[in-house]
Design a protein around this motif. Structure first.
Motif: not given
Length: 79
Positions: A11-16, A53-62, A66-78
């Protein structure tokens, strides 16, 4: 109750508060939950572990969405 075969979610989100809500939801379903407060933690967790699964906020600050692309570079089938 989490079993050894419980599915896992990152679970990925900048908001606690949002992370806590998602964690309560998935834990209530019996899932193993790992939380990540920022993109660096997400990428470290994805590189080190295996999640159903990975659940992420698509508006993460950095990286934002594009975080989704970075995840898929590490784990293409994720999912």
């Amino acid at each position: 109750m989490i079993t050894p075969q419980a599915p896992s979610v990152l679970l990925a989100d900048a908001n606690p508060q949002t992370r806590a809500e998602f964690e309560r939801f998935f834990a209530g379903l019996g899932w193993h939950c790992e939380v990540a407060p920022n993109e660096e933690a997400v990428l470290d967790s994805v590189a080190a572990g295996r999640f159903d699964i990975v659940v992420t906020d698509v508006e993460m600050p950095q990286f934002g969405i594009g975080l989704l692309s970075e995840i898929l570079k590490l784990r293409p089938a994720q999912p």
